[in-house]
Design an enzyme around this catalytic site. Structure first.
Site, mmCIF file in Angstrom:
data_model
loop_
_atom_site.group_PDB
_atom_site.id
_atom_site.type_symbol
_atom_site.label_atom_id
_atom_site.label_comp_id
_atom_site.label_asym_id
_atom_site.label_seq_id
_atom_site.Cartn_x
_atom_site.Cartn_y
_atom_site.Cartn_z
ATOM 1 N N LYS A 22 0.833 -1.208 0.000
ATOM 2 C CA LYS A 22 0.000 0.000 0.000
ATOM 3 C C LYS A 22 0.871 1.263 0.000
ATOM 4 O O LYS A 22 0.648 2.185 -0.784
ATOM 5 C CB LYS A 22 -0.885 -0.008 1.256
ATOM 6 C CG LYS A 22 -1.529 1.328 1.582
ATOM 7 C CD LYS A 22 -2.392 1.246 2.811
ATOM 8 C CE LYS A 22 -1.685 1.496 4.120
ATOM 9 N NZ LYS A 22 -1.432 2.906 4.444
ATOM 10 N N ASN A 23 1.874 1.272 0.887
ATOM 11 C CA ASN A 23 2.649 2.500 1.050
ATOM 12 C C ASN A 23 3.591 2.779 -0.121
ATOM 13 O O ASN A 23 4.175 3.858 -0.204
ATOM 14 C CB ASN A 23 3.434 2.459 2.367
ATOM 15 C CG ASN A 23 2.517 2.641 3.568
ATOM 16 O OD1 ASN A 23 1.328 2.930 3.404
ATOM 17 N ND2 ASN A 23 3.053 2.470 4.761
ATOM 18 N N CYS A 116 -5.538 12.526 13.557
ATOM 19 C CA CYS A 116 -5.359 11.109 13.283
ATOM 20 C C CYS A 116 -5.747 10.374 14.551
ATOM 21 O O CYS A 116 -5.690 10.936 15.633
ATOM 22 C CB CYS A 116 -3.891 10.869 12.944
ATOM 23 S SG CYS A 116 -3.526 9.176 12.534
ATOM 24 N N ARG A 121 -0.075 14.281 13.607
ATOM 25 C CA ARG A 121 0.879 13.899 12.564
ATOM 26 C C ARG A 121 0.996 15.091 11.637
ATOM 27 O O ARG A 121 0.252 15.230 10.683
ATOM 28 C CB ARG A 121 0.390 12.649 11.832
ATOM 29 C CG ARG A 121 0.335 11.449 12.745
ATOM 30 C CD ARG A 121 -0.207 10.234 12.037
ATOM 31 N NE ARG A 121 0.715 9.708 11.036
ATOM 32 C CZ ARG A 121 0.381 8.740 10.185
ATOM 33 N NH1 ARG A 121 -0.836 8.245 10.183
ATOM 34 N NH2 ARG A 121 1.259 8.299 9.317
ATOM 35 N N ASP A 304 5.179 0.600 12.123
ATOM 36 C CA ASP A 304 3.977 -0.071 11.627
ATOM 37 C C ASP A 304 3.895 -1.540 12.048
ATOM 38 O O ASP A 304 2.899 -2.202 11.767
ATOM 39 C CB ASP A 304 3.899 0.026 10.088
ATOM 40 C CG ASP A 304 3.475 1.405 9.631
ATOM 41 O OD1 ASP A 304 3.092 2.232 10.478
ATOM 42 O OD2 ASP A 304 3.525 1.667 8.411
ATOM 43 N N ARG A 396 -8.365 -0.876 4.989
ATOM 44 C CA ARG A 396 -7.548 0.179 4.377
ATOM 45 C C ARG A 396 -6.176 -0.362 4.005
ATOM 46 O O ARG A 396 -5.543 0.169 3.099
ATOM 47 C CB ARG A 396 -7.361 1.332 5.366
ATOM 48 C CG ARG A 396 -8.635 2.094 5.660
ATOM 49 C CD ARG A 396 -8.313 3.293 6.517
ATOM 50 N NE ARG A 396 -7.138 3.972 5.984
ATOM 51 C CZ ARG A 396 -6.363 4.778 6.670
ATOM 52 N NH1 ARG A 396 -6.621 5.035 7.927
ATOM 53 N NH2 ARG A 396 -5.328 5.361 6.109
HETATM 54 C C1 UD1 Z 1 4.628 6.745 6.523
HETATM 55 C C2 UD1 Z 1 3.743 5.531 6.364
HETATM 56 C C3 UD1 Z 1 3.201 5.092 7.718
HETATM 57 C C4 UD1 Z 1 4.333 4.924 8.719
HETATM 58 C C5 UD1 Z 1 5.239 6.138 8.760
HETATM 59 C C6 UD1 Z 1 6.482 5.940 9.607
HETATM 60 C C7 UD1 Z 1 2.821 5.866 4.149
HETATM 61 C C8 UD1 Z 1 1.630 6.144 3.320
HETATM 62 N N1 UD1 Z 1 2.652 5.868 5.487
HETATM 63 O O1 UD1 Z 1 3.797 7.788 7.035
HETATM 64 O O2 UD1 Z 1 2.500 3.866 7.543
HETATM 65 O O3 UD1 Z 1 3.789 4.723 10.013
HETATM 66 O O4 UD1 Z 1 5.683 6.459 7.428
HETATM 67 O O5 UD1 Z 1 7.208 4.862 9.153
HETATM 68 O O6 UD1 Z 1 3.894 5.604 3.639
HETATM 69 N N2 UD1 Z 1 6.775 14.448 10.781
HETATM 70 C C9 UD1 Z 1 6.761 15.777 11.120
HETATM 71 N N3 UD1 Z 1 6.376 16.675 10.168
HETATM 72 C C10 UD1 Z 1 6.000 16.303 8.918
HETATM 73 C C11 UD1 Z 1 6.027 14.942 8.579
HETATM 74 C C12 UD1 Z 1 6.424 14.016 9.539
HETATM 75 O O7 UD1 Z 1 7.075 16.147 12.240
HETATM 76 O O8 UD1 Z 1 5.666 17.162 8.106
HETATM 77 C C13 UD1 Z 1 7.192 13.443 11.795
HETATM 78 C C14 UD1 Z 1 6.041 12.514 12.176
HETATM 79 O O9 UD1 Z 1 5.205 13.059 13.154
HETATM 80 C C15 UD1 Z 1 6.799 11.303 12.645
HETATM 81 C C16 UD1 Z 1 8.044 11.283 11.730
HETATM 82 O O10 UD1 Z 1 8.155 12.593 11.209
HETATM 83 O O11 UD1 Z 1 7.218 11.462 13.973
HETATM 84 C C17 UD1 Z 1 7.987 10.288 10.607
HETATM 85 O O12 UD1 Z 1 6.729 10.383 9.932
HETATM 86 P P1 UD1 Z 1 6.637 10.137 8.364
HETATM 87 O O13 UD1 Z 1 7.767 9.282 7.937
HETATM 88 O O14 UD1 Z 1 6.451 11.437 7.683
HETATM 89 O O15 UD1 Z 1 5.270 9.321 8.226
HETATM 90 P P2 UD1 Z 1 4.320 9.305 6.980
HETATM 91 O O16 UD1 Z 1 5.084 9.526 5.732
HETATM 92 O O17 UD1 Z 1 3.137 10.144 7.259
#
Ligand code: UD1
Length: 417
Positions: A22-23, A116, A121, A304, A396
């Site tokens: 999915k990701n 969320c 997030r 995850d 999902r």
């Molecule tokens: C992706 C995965 C999700 C997984 C996560 C972490 C997808 C669709 N989803 O989510 O399943 O749990 O990686 O492996 O690929 N952060 C910020 N600011 C931002 C963005 C992120 O502070 O703008 C922080 C988040 O709160 C978190 C960390 O960065 O602590 C990592 O999150 P991130 O890797 O961005 O997660 P996603 O890409 O949303």
């Protein structure tokens, strides 16, 4: 709404095939917005999130057809620049259309994802990355509004590696003028999968898989076809299913090299894991040893898989400390696991799990995707029936999980609530 009913006590045996990730599929679908043309994506999992992204592309003007495990996308008529709240609120990963729309059209309006089920997030890294590439970004009426003439290559540094923000930056920078360097980039396999797809579209990207990705912007990209990589989280979940039931399961269609951290931890619990004919055979221990786990960006132990591993530790032989360094409060599954008899204490981002001999079936509620998986896993070894309600979360991200588990011998069914 559906619920899943599991009757515990069956040892899982047999073979299970892992679906596409999915990701990996979601950002690749978003990337089709970067160039007009017809695309075919293969090995796409049949999931609600994938259909939501398909709907998003349609709203943006694309023709999207879902087949069995492939999708055809035609972006020839894609002119819309707005990702509406109604779709973004359903799926946070919708934010990954920001970079492609902005790079292609010079303007993008993408709804802020909002809350969320497990904690804040933020999307500040995504916004800052677009600003670093020269966009002017404002927040208006709940929407991120980004504008630019043409994006300009720059150095983007992330405070912590973010999967989504790295993907957004990579897609936007592919059409920028000049060279972009992403420092402290995420290294997840899904990043490599997206980079590979972008390269086949004509992008010039190196360094994916390391924490420094370099993108030389090009003037135009072209449609391409792609095969989606296997889902390493689904693979990990089935590994835990084998381990928790003391079973013997051959997992096929997976990439073992993407699952090293989970394989390592499961071996520590006493599971026997061997490569077999391109797949992985997992034989569960009679009683798992308690093992501490700390989640970390790839190649560390994935957040995850934290909930599923906690389910296993709930029936392990002593005490396990589970620390989530990615998210501060991703423990919504804990109160539900406790309803099944697990002994868990949580202090901020640390869960201390005292293993018990047996769990007992109860009615529980799925609060998010991976929590649902953890509850089903716990149900596999709980005495009596476990009713997991609100399973729309599981749809999902897991393709036909109850069917796959039933084929391995689990007593599991889906009912209307
Ligand atoms: C992706 C995965 C999700 C997984 C996560 C972490 C997808 C669709 N989803 O989510 O399943 O749990 O990686 O492996 O690929 N952060 C910020 N600011 C931002 C963005 C992120 O502070 O703008 C922080 C988040 O709160 C978190 C960390 O960065 O602590 C990592 O999150 P991130 O890797 O961005 O997660 P996603 O890409 O949303």
């Amino acid at each position: 709404m559906d619920k899943i009913i599991v009757e515990g006590g069956r040892r899982l045996e047999g073979e299970v095939r892992i679906s596409g990730a999915k990701n990996a599929a979601l950002p690749i679908m978003a990337a089709t917005l970067l160039a007009r043309g017809a695309y075919t994506l293969r090995n796409v999992p049949s999931l609600v999130d994938v259909r939501t992204m398909g709907e998003m592309l349609r709203v943006l003007g694309a023709g999207v057809e879902h087949h069995d495990h492939s999708i055809t996308i035609d972006t020839t008529g894609c002119e819309a620049r707005e990702a509406p709240y109604e779709l973004v609120k359903q799926m946070r990963a919708s934010i990954c259309v920001l970079g492609p729309i902005l790079a292609r059209h010079g303007v993008a309006r993408v709804s802020l994802p909002g809350g969320c089920a497990w904690g804040p997030r933020p999307v500040d890294f995504h916004i800052r990355a677009m600003e670093t590439l020269g966009a002017k970004v404002t927040l208006e009426h709940g929407y991120i509004v980004a504008e630019c003439e043409r994006l300009k290559g720059a150095t983007i540094h992330f405070d912590t590696p973010s999967v989504g923000a790295t993907e957004n930056a990579m897609m936007a920078a592919s059409l920028a003028e000049g060279t972009t360097t992403i420092e402290n980039a995420a290294r997840e396999p899904e990043i490599g999968a997206l980079a590979g797809f972008l390269r086949s579209m004509g992008a010039r990207i190196t360094g994916d898989g390391t924490d420094r990705i370099v993108i030389d912007g090009v003037d135009e990209l072209f449609a391409a076809d792609v095969e989606i990589i296997p889902d390493r989280i689904e693979a990990g979940t089935f590994m835990v299913a084998a381990a928790i039931t003391g079973g013997d399961v051959l997992i096929t269609g997976m990439r073992t090299d993407h699952c090293s951290a989970v394989i390592g931890k499961l071996k520590e619990t006493g599971a026997e894991i061997t490569e077999e004919g391109g797949g992985l055979r997992v034989k569960g221990p009679v009683w798992a040893r308690s093992v501490n786990v700390t989640t970390a960006p790839y190649p560390g132990f994935p957040t995850d898989m934290q909930a599923q591993f906690m389910a296993l530790m709930s029936v392990a032989d002593s005490t396990a400390v589970i620390t989530d360094t990615i998210y501060a409060d991703r423990f919504a599954h804990v109160p539900e696991l406790k309803r099944l008899g697990a002994r868990i204490r949580v202090d901020r981002n640390v869960g201390v799990v005292n293993g018990v001999k047996r769990l007992s079936g109860a009615r529980v509620m799925a609060t998010d995707l991976r929590a649902s998986a953890a509850l089903i896993l716990a149900g596999l070894v709980a005495e009596g029936e476990t009713h997991v309600s609100r399973v729309y979360h599981i749809d999902r991200g897991y393709e036909k999980i109850e069917k796959k588990l039933a084929e391995l011998g689990a007593r599991i069914r889906r009912e209307r609530e």
